[in-house]
Design a protein around this motif. Structure first.
Motif, short mmCIF file in Angstrom:
data_model
loop_
_atom_site.label_atom_id
_atom_site.label_comp_id
_atom_site.label_asym_id
_atom_site.label_seq_id
_atom_site.Cartn_x
_atom_site.Cartn_y
_atom_site.Cartn_z
N UNK A 1 4.59 10.14 60.52
CA UNK A 1 3.16 10.35 60.28
C UNK A 1 2.34 9.15 60.74
N UNK A 2 2.96 7.97 60.80
CA UNK A 2 2.30 6.77 61.29
C UNK A 2 3.35 5.72 61.60
N UNK A 3 2.94 4.67 62.29
CA UNK A 3 3.86 3.59 62.64
C UNK A 3 4.27 2.84 61.37
N UNK A 4 5.57 2.69 61.19
CA UNK A 4 6.09 2.06 59.97
C UNK A 4 5.75 0.57 59.96
N UNK A 5 5.24 0.12 58.81
CA UNK A 5 4.92 -1.29 58.59
C UNK A 5 4.01 -1.86 59.67
N UNK A 6 3.05 -1.06 60.12
CA UNK A 6 2.13 -1.53 61.15
C UNK A 6 1.04 -2.41 60.59
N UNK A 7 0.74 -2.25 59.30
CA UNK A 7 -0.31 -3.05 58.69
C UNK A 7 -1.71 -2.64 59.10
N UNK A 8 -1.86 -1.49 59.72
CA UNK A 8 -3.18 -1.05 60.18
C UNK A 8 -3.98 -0.47 59.02
N UNK A 9 -5.29 -0.62 59.14
CA UNK A 9 -6.19 -0.07 58.12
C UNK A 9 -7.41 0.53 58.82
N UNK A 10 -8.16 1.33 58.07
CA UNK A 10 -9.41 1.87 58.57
C UNK A 10 -9.24 2.77 59.77
N UNK A 11 -10.11 2.62 60.75
CA UNK A 11 -10.10 3.48 61.94
C UNK A 11 -8.83 3.30 62.76
N UNK A 12 -8.28 2.10 62.76
CA UNK A 12 -7.05 1.87 63.52
C UNK A 12 -5.90 2.69 62.95
N UNK A 13 -5.81 2.76 61.63
CA UNK A 13 -4.76 3.57 61.01
C UNK A 13 -5.01 5.05 61.23
N UNK A 14 -6.28 5.47 61.14
CA UNK A 14 -6.61 6.88 61.37
C UNK A 14 -6.25 7.29 62.79
N UNK A 15 -6.51 6.42 63.77
CA UNK A 15 -6.16 6.72 65.15
C UNK A 15 -4.64 6.81 65.33
N UNK A 16 -3.91 5.94 64.63
CA UNK A 16 -2.45 5.95 64.71
C UNK A 16 -1.89 7.25 64.12
N UNK A 17 -2.45 7.69 63.00
CA UNK A 17 -2.02 8.96 62.39
C UNK A 17 -2.34 10.13 63.31
N UNK A 18 -3.53 10.09 63.94
CA UNK A 18 -3.92 11.17 64.84
C UNK A 18 -2.97 11.28 66.03
N UNK A 19 -2.55 10.14 66.57
CA UNK A 19 -1.60 10.17 67.69
C UNK A 19 -0.27 10.76 67.26
#
Length: 292
Positions: free
Chosen positions: A135-153
């Motif tokens: 669902x997202x990159x493991x232990x990426x530490x991303x938050x906000x729009x960066x995390x939302x973009x990662x989940x979308x990909x």
């Protein structure tokens, strides 16, 4: 349930008896049912054997991922299926109508797990454009729009695999509904008045053919939820469907009961929302009930 648990973990007769007492299996069926219903009234689904955590916490942790996957796939299949259905139904019997109808039949016949694996091989393994799963990159530490973009990909492939299968159903329903409406008297009257064909297609034919698709949204929600079990397993998405597969593998009966109950409530709520939307889109529904 105790025998299955002991077979996988090991234990003696004393442990069997202890587990039966702690799980309430030494009581009558009626007593267990009453206890379960009373617990449900207090939003207590019990405790998971496999996760050693409250079942409600485990489900609430996974449910947003499934809702995100289902919502995105439903939006994709409904929007694109309706649009292609309008294109096919604008001229029933034409070459593009036959081409889209044959293509939708072929797409609907493809098993979702096989389609998902093909997408992984092509776009994740060979081209390396998209991630293989999760669902997202493991232990990426991303938050906000960066995390939302990662989940979308990460959701591109599972949403495509789940949405395109059901797209064919909406396409064929839209096309069939428009083919029926073309023969009605008010369409003949609109053509006799000299209205542009594009206006007739969009404002009269497609608008009236869209209503059955809204009803199908609610009916399709249960199948979409069942299809997410396969897609979440193929793409390793930690959602409710994959949790059900894990509960079956671990013979976690309380967790599986909680998942089934949550899924049933979810389907009922979706159908209720669809019925309300249908009454809003077609005022004749509420008017006929008021007149009766």
């Amino acid at each position: 349930a105790v025998d299955a648990y002991i077979a996988s973990t090991g234990g003696d007769a004393g442990m069997v008896e202890t587990l039966r007492q702690s799980w309430g299996l030494d009581q009558s069926a009626l007593t267990r049912l009453a206890s379960y219903v009373w617990a449900l009234a207090h939003f207590d689904l019990g405790r998971s054997v496999a996760f050693s955590r409250p079942i409600l916490d485990v489900i609430l942790e996974r449910l947003p991922n499934t809702l995100l996957l289902m919502g995105s796939a439903t939006a994709l299949s409904f929007a694109l299926g309706s649009l292609l259905g309008i294109v096919a139904g604008a001229r029933p019997g034409s070459f593009r109508d036959r081409l889209l109808s044959i293509g939708s039949l072929a797409l609907y016949a493809v098993p979702s797990f096989w389609f998902g694996l093909v997408l992984i091989v092509v776009f994740a393994v060979d081209l390396r454009w998209l991630p293989v799963g999760g669902i997202e990159t493991i232990a990426s530490g991303r938050t906000g729009l960066s995390r939302a973009a990662d989940i979308a990909v990460h959701l591109v492939l599972p949403v495509t695999a789940l949405g395109l299968i059901y797209l064919a159903l909406y396409l064929r329903m839209m096309r069939a509904g428009m083919a029926e409406i073309w023969r009605l008297d008010f369409i003949l009257a609109a053509r006799a008045r000299g209205l542009p064909r594009q206006r007739i297609v969009l404002a009269h034919v497609a608008r009236n053919a869209l209503l059955p698709l809204v009803t199908m949204l609610g009916l399709q929600s249960a199948q979409m939820l069942g299809g997410s079990v396969v897609i979440e397993s193929v793409f390793a998405v930690p959602g409710l469907g994959r949790l059900a597969q894990e509960a079956v593998s671990a013979r976690d009966t309380p967790l599986l009961m909680g998942i089934i109950l949550t899924s049933a409530v979810l389907v009922v709520l979706i159908n209720l929302a669809v019925d309300i939307a249908y009454a809003f889109l077609d005022p004749r529904v509420g008017a006929s009930e008021a007149a009766a």
